[in-house]
Design a protein around this motif. Sequence first.
Motif, PDB file in Angstrom:
ATOM      1  N   GLU A   2       2.748  -4.627   5.953  1.00 22.38           N
ATOM      2  CA  GLU A   2       2.900  -5.506   7.099  1.00 22.38           C
ATOM      3  C   GLU A   2       4.341  -5.982   7.220  1.00 22.38           C
ATOM      4  O   GLU A   2       5.150  -5.814   6.314  1.00 22.38           O
ATOM      5  N   ILE A   3       4.666  -6.594   8.348  1.00 20.58           N
ATOM      6  CA  ILE A   3       6.020  -7.083   8.599  1.00 20.58           C
ATOM      7  C   ILE A   3       6.398  -8.143   7.570  1.00 20.58           C
ATOM      8  O   ILE A   3       7.532  -8.185   7.101  1.00 20.58           O
ATOM      9  N   SER A   4       5.454  -9.001   7.188  1.00 21.08           N
ATOM     10  CA  SER A   4       5.761 -10.025   6.185  1.00 21.08           C
ATOM     11  C   SER A   4       6.056  -9.383   4.833  1.00 21.08           C
ATOM     12  O   SER A   4       6.875  -9.890   4.062  1.00 21.08           O
ATOM     13  N   GLY A   5       5.408  -8.266   4.541  1.00 25.30           N
ATOM     14  CA  GLY A   5       5.676  -7.535   3.302  1.00 25.30           C
ATOM     15  C   GLY A   5       7.066  -6.929   3.301  1.00 25.30           C
ATOM     16  O   GLY A   5       7.745  -6.913   2.273  1.00 25.30           O
ATOM     17  N   ILE A   7       9.664  -8.094   5.066  1.00 27.75           N
ATOM     18  CA  ILE A   7      10.627  -9.201   4.970  1.00 27.75           C
ATOM     19  C   ILE A   7      10.702  -9.724   3.546  1.00 27.75           C
ATOM     20  O   ILE A   7      11.794  -9.965   3.025  1.00 27.75           O
ATOM     21  N   SER A   8       9.559  -9.864   2.896  1.00 27.51           N
ATOM     22  CA  SER A   8       9.593 -10.340   1.508  1.00 27.51           C
ATOM     23  C   SER A   8      10.250  -9.312   0.596  1.00 27.51           C
ATOM     24  O   SER A   8      10.930  -9.682  -0.369  1.00 27.51           O
TER      25      SER A   8
END
Length: 87
Positions: A2-5, A7-8
């Motif tokens: 996912e996008i949050s993955g 970014i992290s």
Amino acid sequence: MEISGIISAIVIGIIIGVLGRLVVPGRQHIGILWTIVVGIVAALIGSAIAAGIGVADTKGVDWIEWLIQIALAAFGVAALDRAKARR
């Protein structure tokens, strides 16, 4: 992923790159951008290696995964520094 993955992974890659650079003795002749790129690549490869050997998902902090990522980043920083020094 996912996008949050993603970014992290970038944020953790920055931290891993800086820690990897601190582990390598002496002065490195690569810029901070290259350090960040090496850190991101080391974080992604280190996560895959940790998942492959079964230490990526533990309760609490994944110290072994962090050590793998930092070692890969230190190796990448040293290798890139040597490659740039030859030019």
